[in-house]
Each structure stands twice: as structure tokens, then as C-alpha cells.
Scaffold this active site. Structure first.
Site, mmCIF file in Angstrom:
data_model
loop_
_atom_site.group_PDB
_atom_site.id
_atom_site.type_symbol
_atom_site.label_atom_id
_atom_site.label_comp_id
_atom_site.label_asym_id
_atom_site.label_seq_id
_atom_site.Cartn_x
_atom_site.Cartn_y
_atom_site.Cartn_z
ATOM 1 N N ASP A 62 -1.908 1.573 1.136
ATOM 2 C CA ASP A 62 -3.197 1.468 -0.147
ATOM 3 C C ASP A 62 -3.867 0.793 -0.285
ATOM 4 O O ASP A 62 -2.699 -0.419 -0.713
ATOM 5 C CB ASP A 62 -2.389 2.498 -1.149
ATOM 6 C CG ASP A 62 -1.074 3.062 -1.180
ATOM 7 O OD1 ASP A 62 -1.395 3.798 0.075
ATOM 8 O OD2 ASP A 62 -1.282 4.059 -1.885
ATOM 9 N N GLU A 244 -1.565 12.193 -5.199
ATOM 10 C CA GLU A 244 -0.971 10.286 -5.293
ATOM 11 C C GLU A 244 -2.537 9.837 -5.567
ATOM 12 O O GLU A 244 -3.923 10.094 -5.079
ATOM 13 C CB GLU A 244 -0.868 10.255 -4.056
ATOM 14 C CG GLU A 244 0.479 10.557 -4.065
ATOM 15 C CD GLU A 244 1.124 9.934 -2.595
ATOM 16 O OE1 GLU A 244 2.799 10.266 -2.350
ATOM 17 O OE2 GLU A 244 1.125 9.530 -1.053
HETATM 18 C C1 FRU Z 1 0.628 6.271 -1.586
HETATM 19 C C2 FRU Z 1 1.414 6.490 -1.918
HETATM 20 C C3 FRU Z 1 1.629 6.032 -3.753
HETATM 21 C C4 FRU Z 1 2.878 4.646 -4.240
HETATM 22 C C5 FRU Z 1 2.176 3.985 -2.482
HETATM 23 C C6 FRU Z 1 3.660 3.467 -1.934
HETATM 24 O O1 FRU Z 1 -0.167 6.339 0.358
HETATM 25 O O2 FRU Z 1 2.711 7.640 -1.733
HETATM 26 O O3 FRU Z 1 1.858 7.653 -3.903
HETATM 27 O O4 FRU Z 1 2.268 4.386 -4.972
HETATM 28 O O5 FRU Z 1 2.063 4.664 -1.640
HETATM 29 O O6 FRU Z 1 3.643 2.461 -1.164
#
Ligand code: FRU
Length: 527
Positions: A62, A244
Site C-alpha cells: 500500500d 481496509e
Molecule cells: C491492505 C493492507 C492493510 C494493512 C497492510 C499491511 O493491503 O492489508 O489493511 O495495513 O496491507 O501490509
């Protein structure tokens, strides 16, 4: 270069015009090249994007902490510096002066005793509400999720909490707050990804956070103490997977005086074409509660590779700029790259529109992107597609295609190579549908869901002509139809570059102002 020369002569043949003047916009701009961390060779590997951000090496997911401050656009990102698969998360860091060129920076945030550093946001604390800096030197404050592996392994549910860190030198050095975590966990399994922004109307900070199947909103005067305000979404939108990476912001409705609030929510799985995707809600936020009367689920992108996207805080021009992670949890760890894994989408401007069907978001590359494109118009006047348009090129995998067509017609755009690999976009005016097919795009067998099915989305064109724009960069295809009303973002891994373009269509389909442009590498000016 050969590609450029070929395009140039084709342009001469088709338009009958001769001009020594290059149509590129880049001449007037200063030459800026992105820089790579000194100890890393590269950005040359097969499939390495040449004008999208990807980490110098190893795993990335992300985008995090998107914030503009003092001439610098920051891009932090979920980063595992020791492998090309997901692992203990850090915040990697890159900066840009213009949202086109990037400079890699040292890792900004490392895991600590509270846990790994998961996704989150960053703000410029102009009034020094946190007390970390001063009004003369306002701190940058990062707000992120701590993920405790120890707690998770021991079977507890309260392993995600929220923490903060600050920088007094515009993101070069970071200090974690000694009072962390600032929001504890009362037993919510998925409790993460804080997006914080300054809410001018109530003169305080607002945080959007996700908690499994809904969003929670919090308020704070100082970024350290947070009060729970409200919840949204248990009964709204798509729930095929966990929620998310929320984002909440206000946008003007184009062509009116109206303003609405937009809530982005990524969900995994449950996207319309499988795996990870980003839905959005258009509604109102009164400083406490988000409400919407939206009935249908809306998606920012129907491609399989645009996830966890969020927008910039403090953008100086007032634009709402979005960046997504160009991958999908279904197969992110299996894609055929070795030195690094995955890249970000092009930065895109979000705009809000309204028609008889309600509000909808467009997302479209920033105009600055044109600074790195070079090329000619191939068709200055409309032609009928009774005869398909076909051209061969040296290499189409670092290119931009743009043309206009009739909204009610059926057209199909195919990129192929001599190995028989191809990707195909179909814009079907007659059945109000768009299809994207990467089933024969190249290497597809690293995970079943990658190349199994043709992707679909509803197509509702507006206006007398529709623009189709396709941007290819080594291992990605970004498709924008109707200036970002309909978007497909996808990865592709051809064994050799695509070299042939074919556009065919129903006899009533027209093709107009067709352009193919080279796109310069942001890492290597000569490429
Ligand atoms: C989204 C996610 C978020 C989390 C991160 C962990 O892709 O699952 O919810 O904070 O990636 O790397």
C-alpha cells in the site's frame, strides 16, 4: 528510439504534413530525473516500470502517508526490505517535486516493541496542535497501525493499535511518540489503516479507521487523544471481504455549487472482477457522522490491479490526488519479478460528477504526465472503422494511445506480439459493457485467478464522442474511457513487448484524433 522514428514517418505518411517541430510539451520544462538510492543498480529489469513508482528493490504494497509539505510530495509505502514477499512491515519512502519524478529515500519507520508498521496517513500539523514542533517549524505527523505479531500468534484479537511519529525536517528523520499507542484495542480483530485530516468546520482532526466490516470515525484536538464519534457501513456497500484503507474527503460536484463527501473503502476479497478492489460512497459528513443514500455499490476501478488507494493531504492546488497499489492480494506474491515486487498506479486526479443515475467519481492521470510523453497525431480527421486500423511498432510497452470514438458503437483495441500474446479491450456501446482480456497476455500461470477470466464493467458513456486512453508501462496497462469514468488497471507480463496495434469496430464506429506517444523513462532520461 526506432519506435519514435517509425511513428514520426507514419505521421508524415498519414497526415501528409512535414514539420521539424516536435509536439512534445517537455521542451519547455526543466529536465528532472528520478534518482535511485546510491547503492542500488537498476530500474532496468524485465517488467520494471519506467514511469511508475516501484521500490528500488524488494517487496512493496500500500501507499501510505501521502502528504505534500514545503515543495515535496511524500510517498511512504508498506515495505519489507529483506524479501520480495510480504514480511515485517516498515514504511518505505520516496519524494517527488512534481508527481512525475521520484527520489528514493531511506526507510522512514521501522517496527518496534509495539509491532510492525502497517498502513496509515500523514499530516502537516500547521498549528503545532501536537506540540511536537513549533508554529515556525510545524511537524509532519504520521499516524499508522501497529501490528503485534506476538499477540496475534498467541491467539489474542487486540493485536492492532494506532501509533504516531513525527518529523521536524520534512520527513528526513522520524521520532516515535513515547505515549504510543494513541488508540488501543478492545478486542477488534481487524482494526487499522488510520486516515487523518484537518476538519476546518469543527477545527479539529478527524480520523477514519476500519474495523472489519465497517468504518469508525474519531476526533482529536492534538493527534494524541482520540474520541470515538460514529460508525458507518455495516449494512452498506460490498462486504465480500474485510474493509481496509479508508479515506474521507470533500469534493465539489463538477459544474455546480454543490459539495459532497466521498468515502473510499478498499475490500479484500470481494472486488467485481475478483480479489482486491476499492469501492466508494458519496454522501455527507457533518463533522461527526457520515451518511449516504447511495444504494448501489460503486467501484473506482474495475481492473484487478488497483488496491489500497488513498489521496494526498495538503495538496497545494486543492486537487484530490489518488495513488493505488498496482497489484491484488490474490497473486501479489507470485508475479514474475525477482529484484522487486509491484508498483504504484500513476497519480490520478479524482473529480466528482452527477447525472440522472446519481454521483460518480472519475480518476484520470494528472496533466503533468504529458511532460514525459512525446509523439505525433496519427489520424487528425475521423475515419470509419469499416476497415480496421492496424500498425506495427518497434515496442508498444512504454506508450500512450489516445483516440475518440462514437459512444454507441462497438470497438475493440488489441495489442499483440509475434509470440501470439495479446491484450484486448472491448468497448461495447450496443450492450453497455466494457471487457478487458489478459487471458493470453503473456505469463499468466503463476496464479489461477490472474489470467482465467475476461474482466467486465458496465459502460455508460456521456457526450457525442468518447475518449479512449491506454497507458502501457512494461508490465501494466491503465485504461481510461470517458476521461476516467470507466477505468481498468491491470498488470501484464508478456514474454516479449507488444508490437502490433489493431483497432476494429462495428461499421458505425468512428476513429478520430488518434495519437500514439512514447513515454520517457523517469529513471533513465535516455530511455
Ligand atoms: C491492505 C493492507 C492493510 C494493512 C497492510 C499491511 O493491503 O492489508 O489493511 O495495513 O496491507 O501490509
Amino acid at each position: 528510439m526506432i519506435f519514435r522514428i517509425k511513428v514520426f514517418f507514419l505521421a508524415l505518411m498519414i497526415t501528409g504534413l512535414y514539420s521539424c517541430k516536435d509536439e512534445t510539451n517537455s521542451k519547455a520544462e526543466p529536465v528532472i530525473t528520478s534518482t535511485v538510492a546510491a547503492d542500488v543498480e537498476g530500474y532496468d529489469e524485465t517488467y520494471r516500470p519506467q514511469f511508475h513508482f516501484s521500490p528500488p528493490e524488494k517487496w512493496m504494497n500500500d501507499p501510505n502517508g501521502l502528504v505534500y509539505n514545503d515543495g515535496v510530495y511524500h510517498l511512504f509505502y508498506q515495505y519489507y526490505p529483506d524479501d520480495i514477499v510480504w514480511g515485517p512491515m516498515h514504511w518505505g519512502h520516496a519524494t517527488s517535486p512534481d508527481m512525475v519524478h521520484w527520489t528514493n529515500k531511506p526507510i522512514a519507520l521501522y517496527p518496534d516493541d509495539h509491532g510492525l508498521i502497517f498502513s496509515g496517513s500523514a499530516v502537516v500539523d500547521k498549528k503545532n496542535t501536537s506540540g511536537f514542533g513549533s508554529e515556525e517549524n510545524p511537524p509532519l505527523v504520521a499516524i499508522f497501525t501497529y501490528h503485534s505479531m506476538e499477540k496475534e500468534k498467541s491467539g489474542r484479537l487486540d493485536y492492532q493499535t494506532q501509533g504516531i511519529a513525527y518529523s521536524l525536517d520534512n520527513g528526513e528523520n522520524w521520532t516515535k511518540y513515547e505515549g504510543n499507542p494513541v488508540i488501543g484495542n478492545e478486542g477488534i480483530k481487524d482494526f487499522r489503516d488510520p486516515k487523518v485530516f484537518w476538519h476546518e468546520e469543527t477545527f479539529r482532526w478527524i480520523m477514519a479507521l476500519v474495523a472489519g466490516d465497517h468504518a469508525k470515525f474519531y476526533a482529536s484536538a492534538n493527534l494524541k487523544e482520540w474520541e470515538l464519534l460514529s460508525e458507518f457501513g455495516k449494512q452498506k456497500g460490498a462486504h465480500g471481504g474485510v474493509w481496509e484503507c479508508p479515506d474521507l474527503f470533500k469534493l465539489p460536484v463538477e459544474g455546480s455549487e454543490e459539495e459532497k463527501w466521498v468515502l473510499l473503502i478498499s475490500i479484500n476479497p470481494g472486488a467485481p472482477n475478483g480479489g482486491s478492489g476499492t469501492q466508494y460512497f458519496v454522501g455527507d459528513f457533518d463533522g461527526t457522522t457520515f451518511t449516504t443514500d447511495q444504494m448501489e455499490t460503486k467501484w473506482i476501478d474495475y481492473g484487478m490491479d488497483n488496491y489500497a488507494g488513498v489521496t494526498y493531504n495538503s495538496e497545494p492546488n486543492g486537487d484530490r490526488i489518488f495513488i493505488g497499489w498496482m497489484s491484488n492480494w490474490n497473486y501479489a506474491r507470485n508475479t514474475p519479478t525477482e529484484a522487486w515486487r509491484s508498483s504504484m498506479t500513476l497519480p490520478r486526479k479524482l473529480s466528482l460528477h452527477k447525472n440522472e443515475g446519481g454521483y460518480y467519481l472519475k480518476n484520470f492521470p494528472l496533466t503533468q504526465f504529458d511532460r514525459i510523453t512525446k509523439g505525433k497525431m496519427l489520424l487528425p480527421r475521423p475515419v470509419s472503422l469499416e476497415v480496421p486500423f492496424e500498425r506495427e511498432f518497434e515496442n508498444l510497452s512504454q506508450s500512450e494511445l489516445k483516440f475518440l470514438t462514437s459512444p454507441g458503437a462497438n470497438i475493440s483495441v488489441t495489442y499483440s506480439n509475434e509470440g501470439g500474446e495479446q491484450v484486448c479491450l472491448q468497448v461495447l456501446g450496443e450492450s453497455s459493457e466494457m471487457l478487458f482480456d489478459r487471458t493470453r497476455s503473456g505469463i499468466v500461470d503463476f496464479e489461477d485467478s490472474f489470467g482465467l477470466a475476461v474482466q467486465k464493467q458496465p459502460y455508460k458513456p456521456e457526450g457525442d464522442l468518447v475518449q479512449v486512453r491506454i497507458i502501457m508501462d512494461a508490465s501494466s496497462v491503465e485504461i481510461f474511457v470517458g476521461e476516467g469514468k470507466h477505468v481498468f488497471t491491470n498488470q501484464v507480463f508478456p514474454k516479449q513487448p507488444y508490437t502490433k496495434l489493431e483497432i476494429s469496430g462495428s461499421p458505425d464506429a468512428s476513429l478520430d484524433v488518434l495519437m500514439i506517444r512514447d513515454v520517457n523513462s523517469i529513471w533513465h532520461p535516455e530511455k
